[in-house]
Design an enzyme around this catalytic site. Structure first.
Site, PDB file in Angstrom:
ATOM      1  N   GLU A 152       0.818  -1.223   0.000  1.00  0.00           N
ATOM      2  CA  GLU A 152       0.000   0.000   0.000  1.00  0.00           C
ATOM      3  C   GLU A 152       0.851   1.273   0.000  1.00  0.00           C
ATOM      4  O   GLU A 152       0.819   2.066   0.940  1.00  0.00           O
ATOM      5  CB  GLU A 152      -0.963  -0.004   1.189  1.00  0.00           C
ATOM      6  CG  GLU A 152      -1.957  -1.141   1.142  1.00  0.00           C
ATOM      7  CD  GLU A 152      -2.978  -1.107   2.276  1.00  0.00           C
ATOM      8  OE1 GLU A 152      -4.098  -1.615   2.090  1.00  0.00           O
ATOM      9  OE2 GLU A 152      -2.650  -0.560   3.351  1.00  0.00           O
ATOM     10  N   GLU A 315      -6.688  -7.596  -1.100  1.00  0.00           N
ATOM     11  CA  GLU A 315      -7.382  -7.610   0.190  1.00  0.00           C
ATOM     12  C   GLU A 315      -8.848  -7.283  -0.063  1.00  0.00           C
ATOM     13  O   GLU A 315      -9.175  -6.172  -0.475  1.00  0.00           O
ATOM     14  CB  GLU A 315      -6.772  -6.586   1.158  1.00  0.00           C
ATOM     15  CG  GLU A 315      -5.315  -6.837   1.495  1.00  0.00           C
ATOM     16  CD  GLU A 315      -4.742  -5.791   2.448  1.00  0.00           C
ATOM     17  OE1 GLU A 315      -5.543  -5.039   3.063  1.00  0.00           O
ATOM     18  OE2 GLU A 315      -3.514  -5.710   2.566  1.00  0.00           O
TER      19      GLU A 315
END
EC number: 3.2.1.23
Length: 686
Positions: A152, A315
């Protein structure tokens, strides 16, 4: 762009797994249950640097060797992550210059994640070393299929002010502008006496009395942050390409101040996304939430699809979300976990991994719930994930590789997004208008793509669409305007909103009549304008077609339009304020197509009427009638279409099928009235 997609023969469903969090006696049972649920892939190791390198230069792989060998026994494929999002304590203690710093000069300390900066030379060296050691060790492991770089990028924080960042920014500026004279021109430093005479005087934005940095400097700051993050990722990508060339390379998340399109084009095989629609619902207290909230998350997925038409969701939301101190999201209702998984799939995901296998019992994310609860006993999320696994095991091969179908594109670009963060005279309009257009198209069941505009965008990319909506391209080059002219001239339709075309690439205001480079295309100029704020209220607009009864207001900003060309048709006028009777919406015939100009920010009522005037219709109208609460998406491969019907409502919804069809998930033949349960999904094969 297709070359930057994930390419699979079978749909891949899996889960994020943290073996280092659990006693080893859990592993085999976890993997056995994953296989029973028809999972085929796990992601591991993104926060495990200290386990691989417990002290500087000392590497240990025993723990993860056992994990990978056991995964291989259970025929689970593995995505390995480089663990550079959480540097070890020995590293940040010995090399504190790797730590990020706030605008005010406060250094972030060890104890969370993403507390480093991309510019530190020693951090790049150490990241390269751990990446190389892992790549060499696992390049031939039979379970490993690919790599996730870091975790991320630009999450938690997307601004960086360490000493290394200021130094790297100067180098970046020297390469971009070549001289201080060019820098001073680009930043307009003659204003307020900001002229620089030595490169050492130049910094990233720093605190100012009014918290208002030089806007041109602030725009370059965002460009630098993006380029710097990409160069940091490239260090790892190049090593993985060199050593583990049989594996694919991706990274996860699409966050601010990062050109994810360029990063993917230059470094990755495809982009991956972390999809948490529960953020769109927040802490909604009512029993019936607005179905456009999590449904609106599809816009995020559309943006991911603009990067990689077929992507991975690394995710996927499985349970309630929470950090100990700041994030508190409620539990998904029964069916929503499955609904959101199919939302991702409908929009282009050919691989989905749920976050996470079991909820952590330690650390900041003890309330970020996974499929399994702490107690490891059956629950409804396990049952839902099992249902998804068995469904995709049956029909997944029909989905992978099929393409999302859309005839409309919403155009975005990074320069306007980043400039609009500071500039309140156009930034809020963009967010308002994209929301209005997306809502209108969703309610009409008209699929839409996001198109990222760059200097390399071609006419061939644009002509795939009947309609382009470029709501507020404040920064607009002459080259982009010419490309849009070519698109319209050959028969396309383009729609602009207020604040179009008044800045150049540096963010300077052009000394030319608005809307600048597209004034000729639109056949209009702007004779006056005002923000809608304070005592100014958004005026209603009057449609000149008397059959139109849609109520609409001209929101946020009003351009008062002057018609310059006889080919322009006035579609709507302002119905109040000192400019009542002046054009609010125009349509100009240009070659075989039309250019529309609206003097305000778009809401769904205005967008809906433009859709009607253009004559766009849902591509499922011939097959079925669908209520507003349901999103429709089409994925097509060859002559076969899969029509996803996603019910975001807490009530069951009735659709009317005009033909006999096969519903893929149940295998049933349906005709006439059919019911989609609350938060339910249908996939119809045509």
């Amino acid at each position: 762009m297709t070359s930057k997609s994930i390419h699979l023969d079978e749909f891949a469903l899996g889960v994020c797994y943290y073996p280092e969090h659990w006693d080893e006696r859990f592993w085999a049972d976890d993997f056995r249950r994953m296989k029973e649920m028809k999972f085929s892939v796990i992601r591991i190791a993104e926060f495990a640097w200290s386990l691989f390198e417990p002290e500087e230069g000392v590497f240990q792989f025993d723990l993860f060797d056992r994990v990978l060998n056991l995964a291989d026994e259970y025929e689970l494929k593995v995505i390995l992550c480089t663990p550079t999002a959480t540097p070890p304590a020995w590293l940040t203690s010995k090399y504190p210059e790797v730590l990020n710093v706030t605008l005010e000069g406060v250094t972030y300390q060890h104890g969370q994640r993403r507390h480093y900066n991309y510019s530190s030379p020693i951090y790049r060296v150490l990241c390269a070393r751990i990446t190389r050691e892992m790549a060499v060790h696992y390049k031939n492991h039979p379970a490993v299929i690919g790599w996730q770089i870091d975790n991320e990028f630009n999450c938690e924080t997307n601004v960086f002010y360490a000493a290394a960042d200021h130094a790297a920014f100067r180098i970046w500026l020297q390469q971009k502008y070549g001289s201080l004279e060019q820098l001073n021109f680009a930043w307009g430093t003659v204003f307020w006496n900001q002229i620089y005479s030595d490169w050492e005087q130049v910094h990233l934005p720093r605190p100012t009395p009014s918290n208002s940095p030089n806007p041109h400097q602030a725009l370059d700051e965002k460009r630098f942050i993006s380029d710097n993050a990409i160069s940091f990722a490239k260090v790892q990508a190049d090593i993985l390409r060199e050593i583990a060339s049989n594996h694919w390379v991706t990274t996860n998340g699409v966050f601010g101040h990062l050109d994810s399109h360029r990063m993917t084009d230059e470094l990755l095989d495809f982009i991956s996304y972390d999809s948490y629609p529960l953020f769109a619902l927040g802490n909604a207290p009512s029993a019936e939430v607005n179905p456009m909230q999590d449904r609106g998350w599809s816009r995020n997925l559309s943006n991911v699809r603009s990067i990689s038409p077929h992507f991975c969701v690394m995710e996927q939301q499985s349970g309630p979300g929470g950090w100990v101190n700041r994030i508190a999201l409620p539990s998904p209702r029964p069916g929503q976990m499955r609904l959101w998984a199919y939302q991702s799939i409908a929009h282009g995901a050919d691989m989905v991994l749920f976050f996470r296998w079991r909820t952590a019992t330690i650390g900041t994310e003890i309330y970020w719930h996974g499929i399994n609860d702490y107690h490891n006993q059956p629950n409804r999320r396990v049952a839902e994930a099992t249902q998804i696994g068995h469904e995709l095991n049956k029909i997944g091969r029909h989905i992978v590789g099929s393409s999302f179908i859309a005839e409309v594109a919403l155009i975005r670009d990074y320069d306007n997004e980043w400039d609009g963060e500071l500039d309140c005279w156009h930034g809020p309009m963009e967010r308002h208008s994209l929301s209005g257009w997306y809502k209108a198209l969703q309610h009409r069941h008209i699929p839409v793509n996001i198109l990222n505009m760059t200097p390399h965008t071609t006419l061939e990319e644009l002509v795939n669409y009947k309609l382009l909506v470029y709501p507020h391209p404040t920064i607009l080059s002459d080259e982009c305007a010419k490309l849009l002219e070519q698109y319209v001239h050959q028969g396309g339709q383009v729609v602009f909103g207020c604040r179009t075309g008044y800045k150049n690439i540096h963010g300077h205001c052009n000394m030319r009549v608005f809307p600048g480079p597209v004034a000729n295309l639109c056949g209009v100029t702007v004779e006056d304008f005002t923000l809608i704020t304070g005592f100014y209220k958004a005026p209603p607009i009057r449609w000149l077609d008397q059959k139109v009864t849609t109520l609409a207001t001209a929101d946020l900003f009003n351009d008062i339009i002057h018609v310059e060309s006889p080919t322009v048709e006035i579609i709507a006028e302002y119905a109040a304020e000192y400019y009542a009777g002046k054009p609010a919406l125009t349509r100009n015939k240009f070659g075989q197509g039309h250019a529309w100009y609206y003097g305000a920010a778009f809401n769904d009522a205005v967008a809906d009427e433009i859709i009607s005037q253009i004559g766009l219709e849902s591509c499922v109208n011939q097959l079925c009638s669908v209520p507003l609460e349901i999103e429709t998406v089409i994925r097509q491969s060859g002559d076969q279409q899969l029509i996803f019907l996603l019910n975001y409502s807490a009530q069951s919804q009735k659709i009317q099928l005009k033909l006999e069809v096969t519903e893929m998930l149940s295998g049933e033949q349906l005709e006439g009235d059919a019911i989609i349960e609350a938060f339910g999904v249908m996939i119809i094969k045509r």
